[in-house]
Design a protein around this motif. Structure first.
Motif, PDB file in Angstrom:
ATOM      1  N   ALA A   1       0.819  -1.218   0.000  1.00 42.29           N
ATOM      2  CA  ALA A   1       0.000   0.000   0.000  1.00 42.29           C
ATOM      3  C   ALA A   1       0.854   1.270   0.000  1.00 42.29           C
ATOM      4  O   ALA A   1       1.944   1.300   0.570  1.00 42.29           O
ATOM      5  N   PHE A   2       0.333   2.317  -0.627  1.00 41.79           N
ATOM      6  CA  PHE A   2       0.985   3.623  -0.601  1.00 41.79           C
ATOM      7  C   PHE A   2      -0.033   4.706  -0.907  1.00 41.79           C
ATOM      8  O   PHE A   2      -1.120   4.436  -1.428  1.00 41.79           O
ATOM      9  N   THR A   3       0.326   5.923  -0.554  1.00 37.67           N
ATOM     10  CA  THR A   3      -0.514   7.098  -0.824  1.00 37.67           C
ATOM     11  C   THR A   3       0.333   8.152  -1.498  1.00 37.67           C
ATOM     12  O   THR A   3       1.480   8.382  -1.103  1.00 37.67           O
ATOM     13  N   MET A   4      -0.227   8.816  -2.514  1.00 36.94           N
ATOM     14  CA  MET A   4       0.450   9.921  -3.186  1.00 36.94           C
ATOM     15  C   MET A   4      -0.386  11.188  -3.003  1.00 36.94           C
ATOM     16  O   MET A   4      -1.600  11.164  -3.220  1.00 36.94           O
TER      17      MET A   4
ATOM     18  N   VAL B   1       4.993  10.992  -1.481  1.00 37.51           N
ATOM     19  CA  VAL B   1       4.553   9.604  -1.319  1.00 37.51           C
ATOM     20  C   VAL B   1       4.612   9.273   0.161  1.00 37.51           C
ATOM     21  O   VAL B   1       5.632   9.502   0.818  1.00 37.51           O
ATOM     22  N   TYR B   2       3.507   8.746   0.669  1.00 40.10           N
ATOM     23  CA  TYR B   2       3.409   8.396   2.088  1.00 40.10           C
ATOM     24  C   TYR B   2       3.352   6.884   2.223  1.00 40.10           C
ATOM     25  O   TYR B   2       2.504   6.228   1.610  1.00 40.10           O
ATOM     26  N   LEU B   3       4.265   6.342   3.020  1.00 38.94           N
ATOM     27  CA  LEU B   3       4.321   4.908   3.269  1.00 38.94           C
ATOM     28  C   LEU B   3       4.186   4.688   4.772  1.00 38.94           C
ATOM     29  O   LEU B   3       5.070   5.057   5.541  1.00 38.94           O
TER      30      LEU B   3
ATOM     31  N   LEU C   1       8.304  10.512   1.085  1.00 36.92           N
ATOM     32  CA  LEU C   1       9.264  10.643  -0.013  1.00 36.92           C
ATOM     33  C   LEU C   1       8.850  11.789  -0.928  1.00 36.92           C
ATOM     34  O   LEU C   1       7.676  11.896  -1.307  1.00 36.92           O
ATOM     35  N   ASP C   2       9.812  12.629  -1.307  1.00 33.83           N
ATOM     36  CA  ASP C   2       9.501  13.647  -2.303  1.00 33.83           C
ATOM     37  C   ASP C   2      10.611  13.823  -3.342  1.00 33.83           C
ATOM     38  O   ASP C   2      10.551  14.705  -4.183  1.00 33.83           O
ATOM     39  N   LYS C   3      11.634  12.957  -3.300  1.00 36.66           N
ATOM     40  CA  LYS C   3      12.645  13.017  -4.346  1.00 36.66           C
ATOM     41  C   LYS C   3      11.983  12.673  -5.682  1.00 36.66           C
ATOM     42  O   LYS C   3      11.225  11.701  -5.772  1.00 36.66           O
TER      43      LYS C   3
END
Length: 306
Positions: A243-246, A258-260, A269-271
């Motif tokens: 699962a992940f969220t953007m 990106v939220y994990l 993550l934002d790279k």
């Protein structure tokens, strides 16, 4: 779990694990990030080190790092002193940044749920509430933004079997409060892709699952919600990492995130290259899943099997 701090020049401002709260419980997360990034650009443009900036406000180099990452509240005096150090003399520019600092310290609605809200999740709620586009992939259960009250209660109870009823009720109330953003005046667009496993795995009794499926069918008709389901019949698919969220924001200065979520912390993550990989996975999941109309037919079929 430890934190990987992004403090070196050029590193991502949000590629770090947060295991505890930093700063106030519910400041405006997005405004803190925006102000921090602007202060960082001003400092770097003047060739001033974090150590020198910290000295000017009677603070440490690590304090400047946390400010620039948007992870602490901002004192007006500190911002004023930094702007002077960075040579910002124009009154309108100073006033705009000081106004941003004031707004960044306003407590969010979720502050009242601090008793059941982990510090690392407060950050996410602030970002979720400020997003203009939320894209999610979920495999374990229906995403929290799409859960019915009874289903949410079953999920929380399963995850926290020893928690007192009052705490479970508070956590469910928080989840329902988050859902209000989907019907607000500035509601984001939500694009959710659910693995069929999330719908087959029962939480609660038969009535709870039936009501949850009917709710998904109903909300999928909303103009700001796109719902798709990856069927078992497709076999293996691009969402193999879980699962992940953007999140995407209306502010042009803020990159996609990106939220994990993990068991006791979360990774943001934002790279650009990392976000791009998740973007490709989301695109493949979208292409490989039935469209929203076909998804509603799939949901109706599952409803008949329960």
């Amino acid at each position: 779990m430890g934190r990987v701090e992004a403090v070196a020049a050029g590193e991502s401002a949000w590629s770090w694990e947060q295991s505890r709260a930093e700063g106030p419980g519910g400041g405006s997360v997005v405004r803190r990030i925006l102000l921090g990034s602007q202060l960082r650009r001003l400092r770097e443009s003047r060739g001033i080190t974090r150590e020198a900036a910290g000295y000017s406000i009677r603070a440490s180099e690590s304090k400047i790092s946390r400010m620039e990452l948007g992870r602490v509240s901002f004192k007006a005096r500190d911002v004023e002193d930094l702007l002077t150090l960075y040579g910002v003399a124009d009154d309108s520019e100073r006033d705009a940044l000081l106004g941003l600092a004031k707004e960044a310290n306003v407590a969010g609605w979720w502050h009242s749920f601090g008793d059941v809200l982990p510090g690392w999740f407060q950050t996410y709620i602030g970002l979720e509430g400020a997003a203009s586009l939320i894209r999610i992939y979920e495999v374990q259960f229906v995403h929290g933004l799409l859960q019915t009250e009874a289903y949410a209660h079953a999920v929380v109870t399963r995850g926290m079997p020893d928690a007192p009823r009052a705490e479970i009720d508070r956590r469910v109330a928080l989840r329902l409060e988050r859902q209000k953003t989907l019907v607000s005046e500035r509601a984001p667009h939500l694009h959710a892709v659910l693995d069929e496993a999330a719908l087959r795995r029962p939480y609660g009794d038969r009535a709870v699952m039936q009501a949850q499926l009917r709710h998904l069918i109903e909300v999928s008709e909303h103009p700001n919600i796109t719902l798709q389901v990856v069927p078992f019949s497709f076999g293996g698919h691009a969402g193999e990492s879980g699962a992940f969220t953007m999140l995407r924001f209306p502010e042009s200065d803020l990159s996609d995130i990106v939220y994990l979520e993990q068991l006791t912390s979360a990774l943001y993550l934002d790279k650009r290259e990392e976000v791009a990989q998740y973007e490709r996975v989301m695109e493949r999941l979208t292409e490989d899943s039935p469209d929203p109309a076909e998804t509603r037919d799939l949901l109706r079929g599952l409803l008949q099997l329960i």
